[in-house]
Scaffold this motif. Structure first.
Motif: not given
Length: 115
Positions: A4-9, A20-26, A78-81, A105-112
């Motif tokens: 689970l790979v998050e991006s967009g933070g 935010l986006s989360c790309a899933a595989s496996g 994919t899942v988005h927020l 769980w993914g590794q997380g992406t920081q939102v500030t």
């Protein structure tokens, strides 16, 4: 291998938006409830939003209702927020979560969010 790979933070001013986006595989993505959780500095991980397998049922933490929208694309796995009207209290690491036979769980992406 499950991923689970998050991006967009990133860093945004109060009132701004991020997606935010989360790309899933496996794993069998369409069979899992997908969600977003967050963890602010010094606090525990908390629920933000979930979407069911078909995408037609969602739930949200009260503090984000009307501002955040969760969605999924089973074809793209994919899942988005979508996060609008961001507030400084939304500052956290955001984690993608898959709930099914096993939880992932993914590794997380920081939102500030700056005030």
């Amino acid at each position: 291998q499950v991923q689970l790979v998050e991006s967009g933070g990133g860093l945004v001013q109060a009132g701004g938006s991020l997606r935010l986006s989360c790309a899933a595989s496996g794993f069998s993505f369409s069979s899992y409830v997908m969600g977003w959780y967050r963890q602010a500095p010094g606090k525990g991980r908390e629920f933000v939003a979930t979407v069911n397998w078909s995408g037609d049922s969602t739930s949200y933490q009260d503090s984000v209702k009307g501002r955040f929208t969760i969605s999924r694309d089973n074809a793209k796995k994919t899942v988005h927020l979508q996060m609008n009207s961001l507030k400084p209290e939304d500052t956290a690491i955001y984690f993608c979560h898959a709930r099914g036979r096993t939880d992932f769980w993914g590794q997380g992406t920081q939102v500030t969010v700056s005030s």
